[in-house]
Structure formats: C-alpha cells, structure tokens
Design an enzyme around this catalytic site. Structure first.
Site, short mmCIF file in Angstrom:
data_model
loop_
_atom_site.label_atom_id
_atom_site.label_comp_id
_atom_site.label_asym_id
_atom_site.label_seq_id
_atom_site.Cartn_x
_atom_site.Cartn_y
_atom_site.Cartn_z
N SER A 14 0.58 -0.91 -0.14
CA SER A 14 0.02 0.25 0.13
C SER A 14 0.62 1.44 -0.19
CB SER A 14 -1.30 0.18 0.96
OG SER A 14 -1.76 -1.23 1.34
N GLU A 139 4.60 -2.56 -13.28
CA GLU A 139 4.20 -2.72 -11.92
C GLU A 139 4.35 -4.25 -11.51
OE1 GLU A 139 1.08 -0.85 -10.36
OE2 GLU A 139 1.30 -1.47 -8.67
N ILE A 147 7.21 -14.65 -1.02
CA ILE A 147 7.46 -15.81 -1.78
C ILE A 147 6.79 -15.75 -3.26
CG2 ILE A 147 7.37 -18.17 -1.99
CD1 ILE A 147 8.33 -18.73 0.55
N LYS A 186 13.22 7.33 9.52
CA LYS A 186 14.72 5.94 9.80
C LYS A 186 14.61 5.61 8.04
CE LYS A 186 15.32 5.92 14.27
NZ LYS A 186 17.10 5.55 15.06
N THR A 187 16.38 5.20 7.98
CA THR A 187 16.09 4.58 6.07
C THR A 187 16.49 3.50 6.99
OG1 THR A 187 18.92 5.14 6.78
CG2 THR A 187 16.91 7.13 6.12
N LYS A 222 22.83 9.61 2.94
CA LYS A 222 22.22 8.33 3.05
C LYS A 222 22.33 7.44 2.93
CE LYS A 222 21.55 6.77 8.83
NZ LYS A 222 20.70 7.19 9.63
N CYS A 380 -26.16 -0.67 -13.51
CA CYS A 380 -25.70 -1.97 -13.46
C CYS A 380 -26.84 -2.96 -12.63
CB CYS A 380 -24.20 -3.04 -13.62
SG CYS A 380 -23.69 -4.39 -13.90
N PHE A 381 -26.43 -3.69 -11.41
CA PHE A 381 -27.25 -4.26 -10.41
C PHE A 381 -28.20 -2.90 -9.75
CE2 PHE A 381 -27.79 -5.82 -6.28
CZ PHE A 381 -29.06 -7.12 -6.63
N HIS A 514 -21.18 -0.07 -16.95
CA HIS A 514 -20.03 0.51 -15.46
C HIS A 514 -19.22 2.10 -16.34
CE1 HIS A 514 -20.84 -2.34 -12.40
NE2 HIS A 514 -21.05 -2.72 -14.01
N GLU A 516 -18.48 4.06 -15.02
CA GLU A 516 -16.90 4.44 -13.44
C GLU A 516 -16.27 4.18 -14.65
OE1 GLU A 516 -19.65 2.72 -13.43
OE2 GLU A 516 -18.82 0.45 -12.00
N1 GLN Z 1 -25.14 -9.04 -10.31
C1 GLN Z 1 -26.18 -8.47 -11.22
C2 GLN Z 1 -25.43 -9.22 -12.91
O1 GLN Z 1 -24.24 -10.23 -12.56
C3 GLN Z 1 -25.20 -7.27 -11.83
C4 GLN Z 1 -23.81 -7.11 -11.74
C5 GLN Z 1 -23.11 -5.99 -11.45
O2 GLN Z 1 -23.87 -5.26 -10.85
N2 GLN Z 1 -21.74 -6.00 -11.88
O3 GLN Z 1 -26.22 -9.10 -13.92
#
Ligand code: GLN
Length: 542
Positions: A14, A139, A147, A186-187, A222, A380-381, A514, A516
C-alpha cells in the site's frame, strides 16, 4: 526503441506503487512520449474476477473484456490509454498456460521448471505488443521478499540483460517511517529492502521514498550511499491531499527527469502539465458542494468502489463542485423509516453488486428517489433494482424479481443464455463456472434519438463496458414504457436493454454497463457530469 521501467515495492504494501506508475506515465506523456502500463500480479488466482472486493478491491474491466487489478483503472484514468487483456497477468494465468502446454506435450519431454519456463513466460508477457510505444511501465505486485514474487523479480532481472543496455531501468518504492518517540525519520527499512532486491540481482536506478515528513538532505545522502544510487535519484514522496496532485508533486521532486537521466536521454524537453494544474485548481477551489448517497454492499471498503468514487469526483470537477459521498449499507433500508436518512441528499446512486443480501434495501432506495424526485443513478445492479422497483410499483406486477435471487414468477431480470459479442455467439448456463462467464467488456448500444441520454452523450451510438450475468427482460418493455419508464438504450439487435430513464423525473437513469470505468479527471464521463449537475440543481431546491 521501446524502453522498459520496472517498478517494485519494498518494506510494506500500500505504498502507492500503482499511483506512482500512473503518475509517471502521465509525466512521460506530458513530455510528448507514448506510454503503456502493465501490472504483473504474483497471486495464484487466474484473474481477480472471482476475488472478493473485500480482499482485493474493485475488479477493473477493460474494453476487451479482461477482469483486471484496480491499478489498471489508475493507469487509464491518469493517461487515458485504455488497458487491455495483455496488460495484467497473474502467476495463476502463467502457470495455467504452462500446465496446459505441458499436458499437451509441447515441452517435448523436458522438465518444466520455474527457471526458465515460468520466467520465460513472464518475460514474454512483459514485452509482448509494445513496439508502438516509447515507454512501458511495468509494476510488480506485492513486496520484495514475498515468496510468490520471486519468479517475477528473476524475470525482470533477466530482462535487464536480455534487452539492450540503456533499455531497462528499475524503480523501487519504499517507506521512510517517522518514529515520533525519537523524533526521527528512519532509513534502515529502505536499506534492508534494497539489500534484499540487490540479493536477487536487481540494482534499483531510482528510489521513491514514501514519507510523512520532508526527508532532509543528510538522510537522502545516507540512503543514496547505502543503497548505491545517485543522490538525486532518491525521490521523496510526501502525502498529498488528492491523488490528482501526484503527477505534479512527483514532477517537482524530479522523478521524470531522473527517469530520463537513468536512460541517458535528454531531459530538457517541455513538460506540459496545464491539464493537471487545472484539475487541481478545481479540486482545491470548488464553488459549491453536493451530497451523494451511494447505497451499496461493500461500503466499508472504499477500494471496492474505486472507479465509482473517482468518477463521482470527476463529475464534481466538471461542475466545479465538491462531491461529498455518503456510503450507506443498503441493508439498513430494509427496516421501515430508515429510508428517511436519504431525505437530505442531493442524489442517490446504487452501484453494481451481486447477490440477494441488501437487494430489497436498494429497491427501497430506488423507490424513494423516484417518488421524491431525487436524482437517481443506477449502475448495473442499480439499474436492475430500479427496474424491479418500477415493475412492482409502477406497472403493478407485485412479484417482479430477479432470478439472481432464486426462481421467481415475474422475472423482469433474468439470466441471458446466449448473446452476440465481437468474438461471435456466446453462451452460458446456470451451471457454468463463476470465472469469466459474464458479459464482459465493451459492447455497443443504440440510444433513442429524443431521449435524455442521447442529449447527455451528444449522440445515439455509444460503447460501454459490461460485467454482469443477468439482463433486464425486454418482454416487460411495453408495460414499463406505458407507465413512464423508457428503454432509451438497447443493444444494436434490440434484445438487451442497456439504459432506462424516467423522463418525468428530474434525473432518473439506470444503465446496464459501468460508465465509471471510462471516466477520467480531464474527461469526466458525461453521465457522471450530468448526474452531478442534476444534484447541484436539486441542492438549490432544498
Ligand atoms: N449481479 C448482477 C448481474 O450479474 C449485476 C452485476 C453488476 O452490477 N456488475 O447481472
């Protein structure tokens, strides 16, 4: 010539390696270079698709349908370069490919080993498909000393020799902790981490040291001395208040200059950071504020909704307001009166989700938004639950439900067993494996010409990313449209509802995809920009 930058982490996890990679990608772009960003994840899952958001945060989906690590979201948000399937690989995927080949007899009787077979596969992955860019930033997940990460470290070490001199550099990210009792930075942890890395054969070219306090020159010297790096290549990374300040802050610390120096390249070229400056200005000096309730399931863990949180912030940037997000567990709305907690908000967003738990609470939230005229964004959902709600309470089909929750009489949301994708016809059934059997990646949709969404997008053809098994059942279209919920976006063949909206409401939109995932600070997604604009209007009413 394509150059490779390998980014490893030490001391603790993180430390923001993902953000560092994304920010460095943006800085190199600002100097006029083409970049590609990749992530190698040492865990054994084939992809993060089946991992709990609690453990691993959000699953980021690319246009080509890969379920990837959330760091790919940062990469895309910061650079605008769309991630691809080939930009994220896990040990699980590497081993699964190797074992398939072994069973097929491809190794012609050879003993299959970590070196060279696993390392060769990792190397092939790291450099595949990169001829078209100036820099590949790669990355390595996890922390040096794990491990699991050893084969990856070995592979990137080998690449340093396989490729031309000056074609590969290594950046190592560490922590320089402040010990309050001693009043000192602290290094030693950094020294140990670099020692571990050098033990594997990797000498870092640049050290990025995360720290709560300024690292004084004496400590920098350092670190440089003990870790065998140039003093100017010890870059301090102090905490910043917004992730969008990271590129400029690294630039001020000289990171991009050091990278070019390490490659022996000219570093006097212009660095165009105006778009980042504008974003920071808008974030620091908002002209107003809106409250958005996100009614979901994993509200305790912000990483589970990483892209969503960012897209909401982008909506704020577009409207010059600060977006205050209240994360609310949907289950609480299954109790009467709790719903009134939503009375003061300027917008309600129900995000993607899976499973029955909390679903009735999301349905209650959609109803509250619809009835009270509060802007509602269902993703979506969140779209599916808004459709269930409208089917029950607008169209009067009381038993409307989703088959995701078990067999049901009026399945307005159901499992789709066959559909078309860029790959051709795809099928699935109830019994399929959970991994990789969803409708995944970018699909086109057609929007109705006079709809609100067509106005928001400024056109009627869109492409957005999906990740779901269930779909709104188009058989209910007419009944819902008669009652005011319009199916304003459909798959090109007209079978799959992609968007619903209620024209008679200040802002009520549900999308099966989606959005976003594609929003960027310098290019906020139109739906998020419009949703926040509606919330601003709503805030002036209350
Ligand atoms: N659970 C719902 C589906 O599988 C919606 C999935 C979601 O929101 N990404 O269709």
């Amino acid at each position: 010539m394509t150059r490779y930058i390998f980014i490893t982490g030490g001391v603790v996890s993180s430390l923001g390696k993902g953000l560092l990679s994304a920010a460095l990608g943006a800085l190199l772009q600002a100097r006029g270079y083409q970049v590609r960003l990749r992530k190698l994840d040492p865990y054994l899952n084939v992809d993060p698709g089946t991992m709990s958001p609690y453990q691993h945060g959000e699953v980021y989906v690319t246009d080509d349908g890969a379920e990837t690590d959330l760091d790919l979201g940062h990469y895309e948000r910061f650079t605008g370069v769309p991630g691809r399937q080939s930009d994220n690989v896990t040990s699980g995927r590497v081993y699964s490919d190797i074992l398939t080949k072994e069973r097929r007899g491809d190794y012609l009787g050879a003993t299959v080993q970590v070196i060279p077979h696993v390392t060769d596969a990792i190397k092939a992955f790291a450099i595949a498909d990169t001829d078209d860019v100036d820099f590949v930033l790669c990355e390595i997940g996890g922390t040096v000393g794990d491990i699991e990460s050893l084969p990856f470290m070995e592979a990137i070490r080998q690449l340093g020799n396989d490729l031309d001199p000056g074609q590969v550099i290594y950046i190592h990210v560490t922590l320089v902790p402040y010990i309050a009792a001693a009043g000192e930075l602290k290094t030693k942890p950094t020294q140990h981490s670099v020692k571990e890395l050098r033990g594997i054969g990797i000498q870092p070219d640049i050290l990025v040291c995360r720290s709560e306090r300024e690292i004084p020159n004496s400590e920098r010297r350092k670190i440089a001395l003990f870790c065998n790096v140039r003093e100017s290549a010890v870059i301090q990374a102090l905490d910043v208040s917004s992730i969008y300040e990271v590129p400029i802050s690294y630039h001020r610390e000289g990171l991009d200059t050091e990278v070019l120096k390490a490659f022996g390249m000219d570093h006097d070229n212009d660095v165009r950071l105006d778009r980042w400056e504008e974003i920071i200005r808008r974030i620091r000096h908002p002209e107003g504020e809106v409250n958005i309730a996100v009614v979901g399931k994993y509200t305790g863990l912000m990483d589970a909704y990483k892209s969503l949180n960012e897209a909401l912030a982008h909506g704020g940037i577009a409207n010059k307001v600060k977006v205050k997000v209240e994360w609310i567990e949907s289950e609480i709305f299954e109790e009467e009166d709790c719903i009134l907690k939503l009375e003061h908000v300027n917008g309600i967003l129900v995000p993607g989700g899976f499973g029955k738990r909390g679903a009735e609470g999301k349905i209650a939230a959609a109803r509250f938004a619809r009835e009270r005229g509060i802007p509602y964004f269902g993703i979506c959902f969140g779209m599916q639950m808004a459709v269930v709600e409208a089917t029950r309470n607008l169209a009067g089909i009381e038993k409307a439900c989703s088959t995701e929750f078990g067999p049901c009489e009026d399945s307005v949301i159901g499992l789709l067993t066959e559909w078309k994708s860029a790959k051709g016809r795809e099928t699935r059934s109830e019994e399929d494996d959970l991994g990789g059997t969803m409708r995944l990646g970018a699909y086109p949709a057609k929007l109705s010409a006079n709809s609100q969404v067509a106005a928001i997008y400024g056109g009627t053809g869109i492409s957005e990313r999906h990740r779901h098994r269930y779909e709104v059942n188009v058989d209910y279209k007419d009944r819902l449209e008669q009652k005011g919920m319009i199916f304003s976006g459909m798959s090109p063949d007209g079978r799959l509802p992609e968007i619903v909206e209620i024209p008679d409401h200040p802002w009520f939109i549900g999308v099966q995809f989606h959005p976003e995932l594609k929003s960027k600070p310098f290019e906020p997604h139109p739906l998020f920009a419009s949703f926040i604009e509606a919330a601003v209007k709503q805030s002036r009413l209350v």
